[in-house]
Design a protein around this motif. Sequence first.
Motif, PDB file in Angstrom:
ATOM      1  N   THR A 212     -61.391 -39.290  -6.813  1.00  0.00           N
ATOM      2  CA  THR A 212     -60.211 -38.506  -7.226  1.00  0.00           C
ATOM      3  C   THR A 212     -60.278 -37.072  -6.723  1.00  0.00           C
ATOM      4  O   THR A 212     -59.246 -36.459  -6.475  1.00  0.00           O
ATOM      5  CB  THR A 212     -60.080 -38.497  -8.765  1.00  0.00           C
ATOM      6  OG1 THR A 212     -61.320 -38.055  -9.327  1.00  0.00           O
ATOM      7  CG2 THR A 212     -59.751 -39.889  -9.293  1.00  0.00           C
ATOM      8  N   ALA A 213     -61.493 -36.522  -6.571  1.00  0.00           N
ATOM      9  CA  ALA A 213     -61.599 -35.114  -6.157  1.00  0.00           C
ATOM     10  C   ALA A 213     -63.011 -34.791  -5.701  1.00  0.00           C
ATOM     11  O   ALA A 213     -63.962 -35.529  -5.984  1.00  0.00           O
ATOM     12  CB  ALA A 213     -61.227 -34.199  -7.329  1.00  0.00           C
ATOM     13  N   ILE A 214     -63.117 -33.689  -4.982  1.00  0.00           N
ATOM     14  CA  ILE A 214     -64.411 -33.100  -4.631  1.00  0.00           C
ATOM     15  C   ILE A 214     -64.430 -31.707  -5.247  1.00  0.00           C
ATOM     16  O   ILE A 214     -63.507 -30.920  -5.021  1.00  0.00           O
ATOM     17  CB  ILE A 214     -64.578 -32.913  -3.095  1.00  0.00           C
ATOM     18  CG1 ILE A 214     -64.212 -34.166  -2.310  1.00  0.00           C
ATOM     19  CG2 ILE A 214     -65.976 -32.405  -2.755  1.00  0.00           C
ATOM     20  CD1 ILE A 214     -65.194 -35.276  -2.385  1.00  0.00           C
ATOM     21  N   GLU A 215     -65.488 -31.415  -5.990  1.00  0.00           N
ATOM     22  CA  GLU A 215     -65.580 -30.091  -6.614  1.00  0.00           C
ATOM     23  C   GLU A 215     -66.577 -29.227  -5.846  1.00  0.00           C
ATOM     24  O   GLU A 215     -67.694 -29.666  -5.547  1.00  0.00           O
ATOM     25  CB  GLU A 215     -66.042 -30.253  -8.065  1.00  0.00           C
ATOM     26  CG  GLU A 215     -66.080 -28.933  -8.805  1.00  0.00           C
ATOM     27  CD  GLU A 215     -66.456 -29.105 -10.276  1.00  0.00           C
ATOM     28  OE1 GLU A 215     -66.564 -30.267 -10.759  1.00  0.00           O
ATOM     29  OE2 GLU A 215     -66.647 -28.066 -10.931  1.00  0.00           O
ATOM     30  N   LEU A 216     -66.162 -28.015  -5.535  1.00  0.00           N
ATOM     31  CA  LEU A 216     -67.074 -27.052  -4.926  1.00  0.00           C
ATOM     32  C   LEU A 216     -67.455 -26.028  -5.980  1.00  0.00           C
ATOM     33  O   LEU A 216     -66.593 -25.287  -6.469  1.00  0.00           O
ATOM     34  CB  LEU A 216     -66.388 -26.313  -3.765  1.00  0.00           C
ATOM     35  CG  LEU A 216     -66.102 -27.073  -2.486  1.00  0.00           C
ATOM     36  CD1 LEU A 216     -65.506 -26.128  -1.447  1.00  0.00           C
ATOM     37  CD2 LEU A 216     -67.379 -27.700  -1.937  1.00  0.00           C
ATOM     38  N   PRO A 217     -68.724 -25.954  -6.354  1.00  0.00           N
ATOM     39  CA  PRO A 217     -69.127 -24.912  -7.306  1.00  0.00           C
ATOM     40  C   PRO A 217     -69.046 -23.538  -6.637  1.00  0.00           C
ATOM     41  O   PRO A 217     -69.075 -23.465  -5.396  1.00  0.00           O
ATOM     42  CB  PRO A 217     -70.585 -25.253  -7.634  1.00  0.00           C
ATOM     43  CG  PRO A 217     -70.922 -26.476  -6.881  1.00  0.00           C
ATOM     44  CD  PRO A 217     -69.839 -26.775  -5.902  1.00  0.00           C
ATOM     45  N   PRO A 218     -68.947 -22.466  -7.437  1.00  0.00           N
ATOM     46  CA  PRO A 218     -68.953 -21.148  -6.806  1.00  0.00           C
ATOM     47  C   PRO A 218     -70.275 -20.926  -6.088  1.00  0.00           C
ATOM     48  O   PRO A 218     -71.319 -21.385  -6.562  1.00  0.00           O
ATOM     49  CB  PRO A 218     -68.803 -20.181  -7.998  1.00  0.00           C
ATOM     50  CG  PRO A 218     -69.174 -20.969  -9.203  1.00  0.00           C
ATOM     51  CD  PRO A 218     -68.914 -22.413  -8.894  1.00  0.00           C
ATOM     52  N   ALA A 219     -70.244 -20.254  -4.939  1.00  0.00           N
ATOM     53  CA  ALA A 219     -71.480 -20.000  -4.186  1.00  0.00           C
ATOM     54  C   ALA A 219     -71.255 -18.729  -3.372  1.00  0.00           C
ATOM     55  O   ALA A 219     -70.742 -18.783  -2.262  1.00  0.00           O
ATOM     56  CB  ALA A 219     -71.803 -21.181  -3.270  1.00  0.00           C
TER      57      ALA A 219
ATOM     58  N   ASP B  21     -64.742 -21.568 -13.264  1.00  0.00           N
ATOM     59  CA  ASP B  21     -65.968 -20.827 -12.929  1.00  0.00           C
ATOM     60  C   ASP B  21     -65.916 -20.176 -11.539  1.00  0.00           C
ATOM     61  O   ASP B  21     -66.927 -19.652 -11.067  1.00  0.00           O
ATOM     62  CB  ASP B  21     -67.195 -21.732 -13.063  1.00  0.00           C
ATOM     63  CG  ASP B  21     -67.151 -22.923 -12.092  1.00  0.00           C
ATOM     64  OD1 ASP B  21     -66.209 -23.011 -11.283  1.00  0.00           O
ATOM     65  OD2 ASP B  21     -68.067 -23.770 -12.136  1.00  0.00           O
ATOM     66  N   GLY B  22     -64.762 -20.248 -10.884  1.00  0.00           N
ATOM     67  CA  GLY B  22     -64.648 -19.591  -9.564  1.00  0.00           C
ATOM     68  C   GLY B  22     -64.865 -20.525  -8.389  1.00  0.00           C
ATOM     69  O   GLY B  22     -64.916 -20.081  -7.239  1.00  0.00           O
ATOM     70  N   GLY B  23     -64.992 -21.818  -8.662  1.00  0.00           N
ATOM     71  CA  GLY B  23     -65.107 -22.793  -7.578  1.00  0.00           C
ATOM     72  C   GLY B  23     -63.746 -23.365  -7.222  1.00  0.00           C
ATOM     73  O   GLY B  23     -62.711 -22.798  -7.567  1.00  0.00           O
ATOM     74  N   LEU B  24     -63.751 -24.502  -6.522  1.00  0.00           N
ATOM     75  CA  LEU B  24     -62.501 -25.156  -6.133  1.00  0.00           C
ATOM     76  C   LEU B  24     -62.556 -26.640  -6.451  1.00  0.00           C
ATOM     77  O   LEU B  24     -63.612 -27.271  -6.292  1.00  0.00           O
ATOM     78  CB  LEU B  24     -62.257 -25.007  -4.623  1.00  0.00           C
ATOM     79  CG  LEU B  24     -61.828 -23.641  -4.080  1.00  0.00           C
ATOM     80  CD1 LEU B  24     -61.679 -23.713  -2.561  1.00  0.00           C
ATOM     81  CD2 LEU B  24     -60.524 -23.167  -4.731  1.00  0.00           C
ATOM     82  N   MET B  25     -61.419 -27.193  -6.879  1.00  0.00           N
ATOM     83  CA  MET B  25     -61.289 -28.639  -7.064  1.00  0.00           C
ATOM     84  C   MET B  25     -60.330 -29.127  -5.968  1.00  0.00           C
ATOM     85  O   MET B  25     -59.177 -28.711  -5.910  1.00  0.00           O
ATOM     86  CB  MET B  25     -60.723 -28.934  -8.458  1.00  0.00           C
ATOM     87  CG  MET B  25     -60.797 -30.378  -8.840  1.00  0.00           C
ATOM     88  SD  MET B  25     -62.505 -30.941  -9.109  1.00  0.00           S
ATOM     89  CE  MET B  25     -62.799 -30.323 -10.752  1.00  0.00           C
ATOM     90  N   ILE B  26     -60.860 -30.002  -5.123  1.00  0.00           N
ATOM     91  CA  ILE B  26     -60.092 -30.468  -3.956  1.00  0.00           C
ATOM     92  C   ILE B  26     -59.673 -31.908  -4.196  1.00  0.00           C
ATOM     93  O   ILE B  26     -60.524 -32.803  -4.319  1.00  0.00           O
ATOM     94  CB  ILE B  26     -60.979 -30.380  -2.690  1.00  0.00           C
ATOM     95  CG1 ILE B  26     -61.467 -28.931  -2.480  1.00  0.00           C
ATOM     96  CG2 ILE B  26     -60.231 -30.884  -1.470  1.00  0.00           C
ATOM     97  CD1 ILE B  26     -62.721 -28.848  -1.616  1.00  0.00           C
TER      98      ILE B  26
END
Length: 331
Positions: free
Chosen positions: A212-219, A62-67
């Motif tokens: 396990t991860a931090i997800e950043l939604p698109p913004a 969706d255009g975010g990032l999985m860190i």
Amino acid sequence: MTPFTYSRAADAADAMKRIGTPGAKFLGGGTNLIDLMRETIERPTALIDVTGLSDTVTDTADGGLMIGAAVKNTALAADRRVRERYPMLTRAIVAGASAQIRNMATVAGNLLQRTRCTYFYDADGAACNKRNPGQGCDAIGGFHRYHAILGASKQCIATHPSDMTVALAALDAVVHVQSDEGARRIALSDFHMLPGAHPERETQLGEKELITAIELPPADVARNSTYRKVRDRSSYAFALISVAAALKVEDGIVAEARLALGGVAHKPWRAVAAEAALIGKPADAAAFTAAADAELASAAPLPLNAFKVELARRTIVAVLAGLSATPGAGR
Ligand SMILES: Cc1cc2nc3c(=O)[nH]c(=O)nc-3n(C[C@H](O)[C@H](O)[C@H](O)COP(=O)(O)OP(=O)(O)OC[C@H]3O[C@@H](n4cnc5c(N)ncnc54)[C@H](O)[C@@H]3O)c2cc1C
Ligand code: SF4
């Protein structure tokens, strides 16, 4: 230091198995946990190194990032996608600690670092409900210049020390965790807890759960964002006040706003009242001041940290004014 064993997890399943040992704890960069072990505040019997797991940053559909949880703070701050899409996050990370510490510190460890309240660290001399539930809190009647002005309780007035998490709160980040019972997701703004009657409980994370991860939604709004940290000296100091903010202005009117504060509460403080007060208002100093006042109306400072209320107000107004004046603001 209490004796302990050390081992490295090969993968998440292996980490789950190893954390079953009574008294075991996960180890990230060790920049907070090892300090606390030296002070005998933390006494794990086994350290399970998880830095070999999940250390990449990937684009989501969706255009975010999985860190990945083990991504180093330095690597995350330098990531081109973070600098372009979420500049407040880069700025928040580089405002924290020193280059050497950021090179070691992991994303998950930063999220779980413990308060810097000096009475919490004084294991031999001070009363602290967070260390010893029911013992009392020496900070309340003591030197509380750095302590909370929002959301504190009669049991604890400590602040959360992380800079990175303030930006993550403004960005609606989601924490991905895993345990023997399966995987779950926790909104960053719910992840840390207010102290209430149980300041020893700091997060929603279970003892054996692995981040396990931090997800950043698109913004899209976050492309016009920043982080400002006010502290006693220009580097290597924790925040007195910090502000993570993003702003979208259309035809002089605030269309979208994200705001979170650091140094003010037991958790990164998402400033929802300020955000609500901003939407639909002219992007000017009067609206920015009204928004800050809306957020700080519930502040309950103590004598030595009362200055933080005015400091927070001025910092919020200055940061919003800066963002409304940047070329990206009207996109
Ligand atoms: C002198 C000094 C100054 C500092 N200044 C700042 C500052 O200004 N701003 C700021 O934000 N920070 C600051 N820090 C704190 C620093 O950012 C933290 O120590 C660091 O982020 C912790 O990350 P770590 O990977 O080393 O965590 P660790 O010390 O390894 O672990 C911290 C906690 O996280 C747990 N953990 C680690 N990984 C996982 C996982 N995957 N799942 C579940 N649990 C896990 C550990 O069990 C432990 O409880 C400072 C630190 C020092 C020493
Ligand atoms: S403010 Fe919280 S962490 Fe500090 S001494 Fe009081 S109970 Fe302990």
